[in-house]
Design a protein around this motif. Structure first.
Motif, PDB file in Angstrom:
ATOM      1  N   ALA A 180       0.818  -1.362   0.054  1.00  0.00           N
ATOM      2  CA  ALA A 180      -0.088   0.099   0.170  1.00  0.00           C
ATOM      3  C   ALA A 180       1.039   1.361   0.195  1.00  0.00           C
ATOM      4  O   ALA A 180       0.785   1.619  -0.967  1.00  0.00           O
ATOM      5  CB  ALA A 180      -1.089   0.142   0.627  1.00  0.00           C
ATOM      6  N   PHE A 181       1.747   1.147   0.950  1.00  0.00           N
ATOM      7  CA  PHE A 181       2.877   2.245   0.894  1.00  0.00           C
ATOM      8  C   PHE A 181       3.595   2.699  -0.150  1.00  0.00           C
ATOM      9  O   PHE A 181       3.772   3.514  -0.699  1.00  0.00           O
ATOM     10  CB  PHE A 181       3.198   2.929   2.081  1.00  0.00           C
ATOM     11  CG  PHE A 181       3.305   2.950   3.391  1.00  0.00           C
ATOM     12  CD1 PHE A 181       2.813   4.694   3.764  1.00  0.00           C
ATOM     13  CD2 PHE A 181       2.301   2.062   4.530  1.00  0.00           C
ATOM     14  CE1 PHE A 181       1.601   5.169   4.309  1.00  0.00           C
ATOM     15  CE2 PHE A 181       1.698   2.564   5.323  1.00  0.00           C
ATOM     16  CZ  PHE A 181       1.011   3.971   6.583  1.00  0.00           C
ATOM     17  N   TYR A 182       3.937   1.379  -0.948  1.00  0.00           N
ATOM     18  CA  TYR A 182       4.452   1.540  -2.163  1.00  0.00           C
ATOM     19  C   TYR A 182       3.595   2.591  -2.963  1.00  0.00           C
ATOM     20  O   TYR A 182       4.242   3.912  -3.662  1.00  0.00           O
ATOM     21  CB  TYR A 182       4.509   0.259  -2.552  1.00  0.00           C
ATOM     22  CG  TYR A 182       4.917   0.390  -4.148  1.00  0.00           C
ATOM     23  CD1 TYR A 182       5.975   0.487  -5.269  1.00  0.00           C
ATOM     24  CD2 TYR A 182       3.915   0.089  -4.912  1.00  0.00           C
ATOM     25  CE1 TYR A 182       5.990   0.246  -6.451  1.00  0.00           C
ATOM     26  CE2 TYR A 182       3.630   0.017  -6.841  1.00  0.00           C
ATOM     27  CZ  TYR A 182       5.376  -0.244  -7.070  1.00  0.00           C
ATOM     28  OH  TYR A 182       5.238   0.195  -8.731  1.00  0.00           O
ATOM     29  N   ALA A 183       3.074   2.635  -3.059  1.00  0.00           N
ATOM     30  CA  ALA A 183       2.348   3.777  -3.987  1.00  0.00           C
ATOM     31  C   ALA A 183       1.669   4.740  -3.388  1.00  0.00           C
ATOM     32  O   ALA A 183       1.298   5.620  -4.061  1.00  0.00           O
ATOM     33  CB  ALA A 183       0.365   2.654  -4.250  1.00  0.00           C
ATOM     34  N   VAL A 184       1.254   4.970  -2.149  1.00  0.00           N
ATOM     35  CA  VAL A 184       0.997   6.288  -1.625  1.00  0.00           C
ATOM     36  C   VAL A 184       2.168   7.010  -1.614  1.00  0.00           C
ATOM     37  O   VAL A 184       2.266   8.217  -1.232  1.00  0.00           O
ATOM     38  CB  VAL A 184       0.788   5.502   0.500  1.00  0.00           C
ATOM     39  CG1 VAL A 184       0.495   6.955   0.922  1.00  0.00           C
ATOM     40  CG2 VAL A 184      -0.926   4.849   0.182  1.00  0.00           C
ATOM     41  N   ARG A 185       3.421   6.204  -0.921  1.00  0.00           N
ATOM     42  CA  ARG A 185       4.343   6.897  -1.145  1.00  0.00           C
ATOM     43  C   ARG A 185       3.555   8.444  -2.319  1.00  0.00           C
ATOM     44  O   ARG A 185       4.050   9.358  -2.783  1.00  0.00           O
ATOM     45  CB  ARG A 185       5.955   6.906  -0.677  1.00  0.00           C
ATOM     46  CG  ARG A 185       6.132   6.061   0.464  1.00  0.00           C
ATOM     47  CD  ARG A 185       6.989   5.444   0.297  1.00  0.00           C
ATOM     48  NE  ARG A 185       6.775   4.685   1.480  1.00  0.00           N
ATOM     49  CZ  ARG A 185       7.290   3.068   1.951  1.00  0.00           C
ATOM     50  NH1 ARG A 185       8.131   2.882   1.017  1.00  0.00           N
ATOM     51  NH2 ARG A 185       7.753   3.017   2.753  1.00  0.00           N
TER      52      ARG A 185
END
Lengths: 179, 201
Positions: free
Chosen positions: B120-125
């Protein structure tokens, strides 16, 4: 104890030189938290911002609590936050109590004119540094561009953007690809 | 009377901290409500309070809480009560954040290596990076353009503050060449403030 005092001091310094909202803090956070003290990595800082945006409260306070909590638990979170609050309390109280028509002084306007330029350049530099860590492939680049446009042109809520991006990440990388 | 004011301040700013999501200006609607509901400050004073909060060091949302709390306390009991009011309002604003983030921080530390969270954070960053870039654009506009904005290209040169552009280029260069780029951001901020005063920007 030393850890906590260090957190308080660092965040008081950051609070005293933040002009604008929580985003204007970013370059100071990168320098103090990531480069100098190594209390968090660049990626973690991005995660904190993402979470800080979707949770109640002012972004600057949320980020301070986050960094403090990681470094020194509950006491750390509280002291980092008190640190970031202190300069505001002192400066605003002095202005509200003793300086009438603060903004009507011409020199104040000129100083602010200069500071605004520095804040703009600093945030551009922060974005460049951040993109090196966050935009790791073409998919990320596309996500960054789309979020940029949605936010700037269409004023889409940051909460929606963060949630949508998170969902997209889960879908795109389901069942594999650990980095 | 004064205790009632303080209790109301604590309640109102705790509420503001709990329900305003996002940047400092997210607190403005709550302040407007207070201006109507209490005799602390008038809606007219609010625009002044916002302007001062934007122009002084410290995050805008925090500055506004101190300012509003001071004004409320001051109107009820003079300077000492004003100081106390500012402190109460500011701490009340921060309290919900501290509680919520302390809870979340534990969860984040525990699950940040979980593959699902990582994905999820891969895309949120990059999304956060894009949003901050959008903020950068509005900050550049605020820094380089003069007040009146009309989107006509021939007018553009008149709208852009040349002094600000020169300072912008100077700072951008300084932050990217070897010996200078190690300087602390605070030094650039102070330098720009001095330039602003000296060259009447």
């Amino acid at each position: 104890m030393k850890k906590i005092w260090e957190l308080f001091k660092t965040f008081a310094k950051i609070g005293a030189f933040t002009f604008g909202g929580g985003y204007a803090m970013l370059s100071l956070l990168q320098r103090e938290i990531v480069d100098k003290h190594k209390w968090a990595t660049e990626e973690e800082l991005l995660d904190y911002y993402a979470i800080a945006q979707c949770t109640p409260g002012v972004i600057a306070i949320n980020t301070a609590t986050f960094v403090g909590a990681k470094r020194a638990g509950i006491a750390g979170g509280i002291c980092a936050t008190l640190g970031v609050l202190l300069p505001s309390i002192v400066i605003i109280t002095v202005i509200a109590a003793f300086i009438n028509h603060f903004l009507e002084y011409e020199i104040v306007q000129h100083i602010l004119g200069g500071i605004r330029v520095a804040v703009a350049v600093l945030i551009i530099n922060s974005v460049i540094t951040m993109s090196k860590k966050s935009v790791v492939d073409i998919i990320c680049a596309a996500i960054a561009v789309v979020s940029f446009v949605l936010s700037l042109v269409f004023s889409v809520s940051p909460i929606l953007i963060v949630i949508a991006a998170g969902a997209l990440g889960l879908i795109l990388r389901r069942g594999g690809a650990k980095s | 009377m004064i205790l009632q004011t303080f209790a109301a301040l604590a309640y109102e700013f705790f509420k503001t901290g709990l329900f305003s999501i996002g940047g400092g200006l997210a607190t403005v609607p709550f302040l407007r409500e207070m201006a109507v509901k209490y005799p602390w400050f008038s809606p007219d004073m609010l625009s002044d309070m916002i302007a001062v909060s934007e122009s002084t060091p410290g995050p805008i949302g925090v500055n506004m809480a101190t300012y509003a709390g001071f004004t409320a306390g001051y109107s009820a009991g003079g300077l000492p009560m004003g100081i106390l009011g500012g402190v109460i309002a500011t701490l009340s604003l921060a309290a919900p954040s501290i509680i919520i983030i302390l809870l979340l921080s534990g969860v984040y530390q525990k699950f940040k290596s979980n593959p699902l969270v990582e994905n999820a954070f891969y895309a949120v960053r990059p999304a956060v990076t894009g949003m901050i870039a959008a903020v950068a654009v509005t900050l550049i506009e605020a820094a380089l353009l003069t007040d009146a904005f009309t989107p006509v290209i021939s007018e553009l040169m008149r709208l852009v503050s040349m002094k600000a552009v020169i300072l912008f280029i100077l700072l951008a260069a300084a932050m990217n060449i070897k010996p200078l780029k190690k300087l602390h951001p605070i030094i650039f901020i102070v330098f720009a403030g001095v330039c602003g005063a000296v060259f009447a920007m």
